[in-house]
Design an enzyme around this catalytic site. Structure first.
Site, PDB file in Angstrom:
ATOM      1  N   ASP A 117       0.436 -13.570  -9.663  1.00  0.00           N
ATOM      2  CA  ASP A 117       0.788 -13.519  -8.249  1.00  0.00           C
ATOM      3  C   ASP A 117      -0.263 -12.721  -7.464  1.00  0.00           C
ATOM      4  O   ASP A 117      -0.869 -11.786  -7.985  1.00  0.00           O
ATOM      5  CB  ASP A 117       2.167 -12.856  -8.128  1.00  0.00           C
ATOM      6  CG  ASP A 117       2.701 -12.834  -6.722  1.00  0.00           C
ATOM      7  OD1 ASP A 117       2.909 -13.920  -6.159  1.00  0.00           O
ATOM      8  OD2 ASP A 117       2.915 -11.727  -6.185  1.00  0.00           O
ATOM      9  N   GLU A 123      -3.150 -16.811  -8.046  1.00  0.00           N
ATOM     10  CA  GLU A 123      -2.773 -17.241  -6.697  1.00  0.00           C
ATOM     11  C   GLU A 123      -3.713 -16.594  -5.681  1.00  0.00           C
ATOM     12  O   GLU A 123      -3.674 -15.382  -5.477  1.00  0.00           O
ATOM     13  CB  GLU A 123      -1.331 -16.845  -6.380  1.00  0.00           C
ATOM     14  CG  GLU A 123      -0.906 -17.271  -4.983  1.00  0.00           C
ATOM     15  CD  GLU A 123       0.300 -16.502  -4.442  1.00  0.00           C
ATOM     16  OE1 GLU A 123       1.058 -17.077  -3.644  1.00  0.00           O
ATOM     17  OE2 GLU A 123       0.472 -15.321  -4.819  1.00  0.00           O
TER      18      GLU A 123
END
Length: 614
Positions: A329, A358
């Protein structure tokens, strides 16, 4: 008066009880013999333990260093696990001066055969992204858990709905039959927050599965059963921040454990400052050290103890659960030097593994910066194999929804793929029509089933590793503006009493059944299509609302034709003569219909042709 011996026994009993209570936590809870990196660092937490001296007497294991920090409730122990070490129970004895006050057992495990050589997800895979709380409630007994602050409320779009690991496990056969080969659940670790905790990104214990989802053991069972059915497990991880209710927030090891400010300061989300030659250091600091929200404290990876803790945690979950990948993330928000070292350590330990980061930005130059092998002007070297291809996602939506005028429409896809020269390895990017943080793809294309099918055809036949969000197969939709609770709505059939059941097909509309059958057909074919998985890509400048490209290798050639025309259209094949040399027929993998590959080709109205060429 009590017997003096009795008083003495009571005294020693109380003393022993007090000493046993001093150490409350050791992390990681175990490790493995035979790792590439022989050193592991233990975080030990307890009441006033800095005055204790730990000792270890175990063959092959050496206590190299004891690190004390400003908080006397912590010790950090560097252990060297030598080649001679064997799996077993390591006794760590803690002494106060020369008096033993406590002994803790810590486990060394044997690695699974071939663990270091495990293969990560790759171009042969299609990833199914699941928000676990919203997929299926397989265990009603864990909906409400004692000591968990937030209980279930299925009527609240932002509340907990009860989906869990058991719900995923019970439907592995459905997912494998559909043709998916990898599962990416949103974070499953404990999020013991007061509210809005179902999403999983406010972690309160990095070594514990949230009990409302299941247990560490149930997650490991899920991974094993998934692997047995041909489904890899990709774990969603976060190193940028934790939840404000994390256990250490009441007792931080040091003042620099977090990135702190005089008053609450949010990140500027300005990714361009990373490479901007004119950006000031204050703006870079704001990107890296600013917080996401007030409930997600920003972790300071420049603290070497914090850095080591987070890296070891990632390695621990790979070994413990038998992972085939990690989705990291908010990849660009932590300290960039740390992220280079984190990815290096993991890829050193598992050279055939895969990790996708990400980087939510629509500029390929900004995304490409983080990929392994990219030569950056500032000299930054990453070891991250893959990234989420947000630029391609945005171009796909544009291509489908904008009219073909003034160089718009399909040209957006054509030109964004033309930027692939910026990536070190564009074929290892994860591509997707939507995810858990944006409106559903069906909503993005105006709930137009034809455009929906065109988009999925592109995702499953172009370069990259496809990811499909749960419920896409049955046309799950959402508002066109971001609304997380509705984007992550409940999968039909995941709860007893649901009117429709997407697993069995009962109660679905004809459109939903057709969409599911369409995706299943394409997924199952893709598993056999080596040219689509690993072949080369050649595409032609879009003309007349039609985009054409080829995937090919030495043994297979596939022609993909995406037609947005709402009226009958004939495609002149002479333009593609170079790719069609020696080809006489094309078989549509979606219908089985055979076409002559000379002259003109009548295209399906507002539809796709995926032709295996012969």
């Amino acid at each position: 008066m009590k017997n003096p011996l009795t008083l003495l026994l009571i005294f020693f009993g109380l003393s022993n009880l007090f000493s046993q209570a001093r150490i409350s936590r050791i992390e990681p809870p175990n490790w493995w013999v035979g790792m590439h990196e022989p050193t592991v660092q233990l975080l030990v937490h307890g009441q006033q333990i800095a005055d204790l001296s730990p000792r270890i007497d175990y063959p092959g294991v050496r206590l190299e260093r004891v690190i004390k920090v400003e908080n006397p409730n912590y010790l950090f122990l560097d252990l060297h696990i030598g080649a001679a070490a064997r799996a077993g129970t390591v006794s760590i004895r803690f002494f106060e001066k020369e008096r033993p006050v406590e002994t803790r057992n810590w486990e060394l495990w044997q690695r699974e055969p071939g663990s270091a050589q495990r293969r990560g997800f790759d171009n042969a895979d299609v990833i199914y992204l699941i928000t676990p709380d919203r997929f299926a409630n397989g265990d009603l007994t864990n909906d409400q858990v004692e000591d968990m602050r937030e209980g279930p409320n299925r009527q609240n779009p932002g509340g907990r709905h009860g989906g869990d690991i058991e719900g995923i496990r019970q439907h592995l056969k459905y997912l494998a039959d559909m043709g998916f080969t990898a599962l990416w659940p949103n974070p499953l670790l404990e999020n013991n927050m007061d509210r809005y905790s179902y999403h999983g990104y406010a972690i309160t214990d990095f070594y514990k599965i949230d009990p409302r989802f299941g247990s560490n053991e149930s997650f490991r069972t899920l991974a094993k059963e998934a692997n047995d059915k041909g489904l890899k497990i990709i774990m969603d991880m976060v190193v940028n921040h934790c939840g404000s209710r994390h256990w250490w927030m009441e007792d931080l090891p040091s003042a620099d454990w977090l990135n702190t400010w005089e008053q609450y300061t949010e990140t500027n989300h300005r990714k361009s400052v990373i490479q901007d030659p004119y950006a000031v250091e204050a703006d870079r600091k704001l990107l890296y050290d600013g917080w996401f929200v007030t409930t997600m404290p920003d972790l300071n990876q420049r603290n070497p103890l914090m850095a080591n803790y987070l890296t070891q945690n990632s390695i621990w979950w790979i070994e413990y659960a038998g992972l085939s990948g990690i989705r990291m993330d908010t990849y660009s928000y932590p300290d960039p030097g740390y992220m280079a070292e984190w990815s290096r350590r993991l890829m050193q330990e598992y050279p055939h593994f895969n990790i996708v980061g990400e980087e939510w930005n629509y500029n390929p130059a900004i995304v490409a910066y983080w990929q392994r092998g990219k030569v950056n002007p500032d000299g930054y070297q990453s070891h991250l194999p893959s990234l989420m291809d947000f630029p391609l996602q945005q171009a796909l939506t544009h291509a489908l929804t904008v009219k073909e005028t003034g160089g718009r429409g399909w040209l957006a896809l054509y030109e964004i793929l033309g930027q692939d020269f910026q990536y070190a390895d564009p074929f290892n990017l994860v591509i997707f029509p939507d995810n858990h943080d944006m409106p559903r793809f069906f909503a993005q294309v105006g709930e137009d089933v034809d455009l929906f099918k065109l988009g999925l055809t592109f995702v499953l036949t172009t370069r990259g590793i496809p990811q499909i969000y749960y419920g896409t197969e049955v046309l799950m939709t959402s508002p066109t503006e971001r609304n997380d609770g509705l984007i992550r709505s409940d999968f039909p059939g995941g709860w007893a009493g649901d009117k429709a059941d997407a697993f069995s097909g009962k109660g679905l509309t004809d459109k939903q059944l057709d969409a599911r059958a369409f995706l299943k057909k394409l997924l199952r074919w893709r598993k056999t299509a080596a040219a689509v998985q690993t072949g080369k890509l050649a595409h032609f400048d879009p003309k007349d609302n039609v985009y054409v490209y080829f995937r090919y290798n030495e043994t297979q050639r596939v022609m993909v034709i995406l037609n947005k025309n709402a009226r009958p259209h004939d495609l002149d094949l002479s333009r593609f003569a170079g790719m069609l040399q020696g080809i006489t027929q094309g078989s549509n993998v979606l219908s089985g219909q055979t076409f002559s590959m000379s002259g003109k080709l009548a295209l399906p109205v507002k539809g796709a042709l995926v032709l295996e060429l012969k």
